[in-house]
Enzyme design. Structure first.
Site, short mmCIF file in Angstrom:
data_model
loop_
_atom_site.label_atom_id
_atom_site.label_comp_id
_atom_site.label_asym_id
_atom_site.label_seq_id
_atom_site.Cartn_x
_atom_site.Cartn_y
_atom_site.Cartn_z
N GLU A 183 0.84 -1.11 -0.07
CA GLU A 183 -0.02 0.03 0.00
C GLU A 183 0.99 1.30 0.09
O GLU A 183 0.64 2.20 -0.49
CB GLU A 183 -1.07 0.13 1.22
CG GLU A 183 -2.22 -1.02 0.92
CD GLU A 183 -2.91 -1.08 2.11
OE1 GLU A 183 -2.86 -0.46 3.23
OE2 GLU A 183 -4.13 -1.92 2.35
N HIS A 217 -10.35 1.83 0.52
CA HIS A 217 -10.79 0.90 1.37
C HIS A 217 -12.41 0.80 1.47
O HIS A 217 -12.89 -0.19 2.15
CB HIS A 217 -10.57 1.27 2.81
CG HIS A 217 -8.88 1.17 3.03
ND1 HIS A 217 -7.80 1.75 2.50
CD2 HIS A 217 -8.25 -0.03 3.79
CE1 HIS A 217 -6.74 1.53 2.79
NE2 HIS A 217 -7.03 0.56 3.39
#
Length: 336
Positions: A183, A217
């Site tokens: 990420e 997310h």
């Protein structure tokens, strides 16, 4: 490292690359059948406020096989994003400059991705101190762990309880290692590198680019909705959790983007990401209730952590070798 006198790409081009990085990362998690989640639409929870039991024919997010497939997919997607940055950098450097220095594309790409060790070689503290900013913020929770005697080398600390499930399980590997690393490479190094090449201001890179990290997310809402039974209550839980996660991940993204830009290194934001994932959200109310005789001390520790964080974010970060923070040439003009 090759620098440009003016932004070599447009903002729209940077948007396109950032969209590719984000959508390819999230989309890769759903490409293969083994990585996709599977839910029984007819399964209902025993209580609307509780997660229902998993059925044998379902695939949930924390199933080892799902995690393995998704870690592989995320790793491949991350590699493609890195390759895209190297390709972009190479295409922007004039052929004459590459002929004069064949290593220029590689060195420039590594520098823009924060994967060089020049800062650490010049001044080790310039890379060590930024890695300690997040632990300073968590001074209150760490003090509570100390009172519980659960820090390393204390009486209640054990490898089986605190280390093995955290780093030596598939959930732990995803949450505390591979997840944070991939990420940060994608949503920090790759995204910020293209926006910097477009001439985006430092403030925009800090406060707008992390929104992509937060939006990435949102797909967890579908998982939550199904785990809570696909009811109105489940939809409400999914909505509340998703909005909270969007806010939290965006705020955390501000922190990591600032560290990356100030230091020009991927190490501080990545270690901060790992540390914060291990610690979780601070549980102030729980800690105060758990240690009533030390209430003032716990409160002071939490306040000291916040004050220390505000100080450290400026005083402990920043490096002369950063390609992102206040780089100017001999003529006083900015460099990109």
């Amino acid at each position: 490292m090759h620098a440009f006198l003016s932004p070599p790409i447009s903002v729209s081009t940077a948007h396109a690359f950032a969209a590719f990085f984000s959508f390819s990362y999230v989309g890769s998690l759903y490409l293969s059948k083994s990585a996709r989640l599977k839910f029984d639409k007819n399964a209902k929870p025993k209580s609307e406020s509780e997660e229902r039991e998993r059925r044998n024919d379902e695939r949930w997010r924390n199933d080892p096989d799902v995690i393995k497939a998704r870690l592989l997919a995320a790793s491949v997607s991350t590699t493609l994003s890195v390759c895209a940055v190297f390709w972009l950098v190479k295409s922007l450097i004039p052929e004459a400059d590459i002929a004069a220095d064949p290593s220029a594309p590689l060195q420039t790409g590594l520098a823009r991705l924060g994967l060089t060790f020049t800062i650490a070689q010049d001044n080790p503290f310039a890379i060590i101190l930024p890695c300690l900013v997040a632990p300073v913020l968590y001074f209150g929770p760490l003090y509570a762990e100390f009172l519980s005697e659960e820090l390393p080398f204390q009486r209640n600390f054990s490898f089986a309880t605190h280390i093995k499930p955290t780093f030596f399980s598939w959930v732990g590997l995803r949450n505390h290692a591979i997840g944070p690393i991939t990420e940060e490479i994608v949503f920090r190094a790759c995204v910020l590198s293209v926006y910097h090449l477009s001439g985006a201001s430092t403030m925009k890179m800090i406060f707008l680019s992390p929104l992509a990290f937060g939006v990435a997310h949102l797909h967890h809402a579908w998982d939550t909705y199904n785990r809570y039974g696909r009811t109105r209550s489940a939809l409400r839980v999914a909505g509340v959790q998703t909005l909270f996660q969007l806010a939290y991940t965006s705020l955390f993204g501000f922190h990591c983007a600032y560290l990356f830009l100030r230091t020009g290194s991927l190490l501080p934001p990545t270690l901060s990401h790992m540390f914060c994932n291990v610690m979780g959200l601070p549980q102030y109310g729980t800690h105060v209730a758990k240690f009533p005789s030390r209430k003032l001390a716990v409160q002071a520790a939490y306040l000291a952590g916040v004050a220390g964080y505000v100080y450290a974010m400026r005083a402990w970060t920043g490096a002369d070798a950063s390609v992102y923070w206040g780089v100017v040439g001999p003529d006083g003009a900015g460099r990109y």
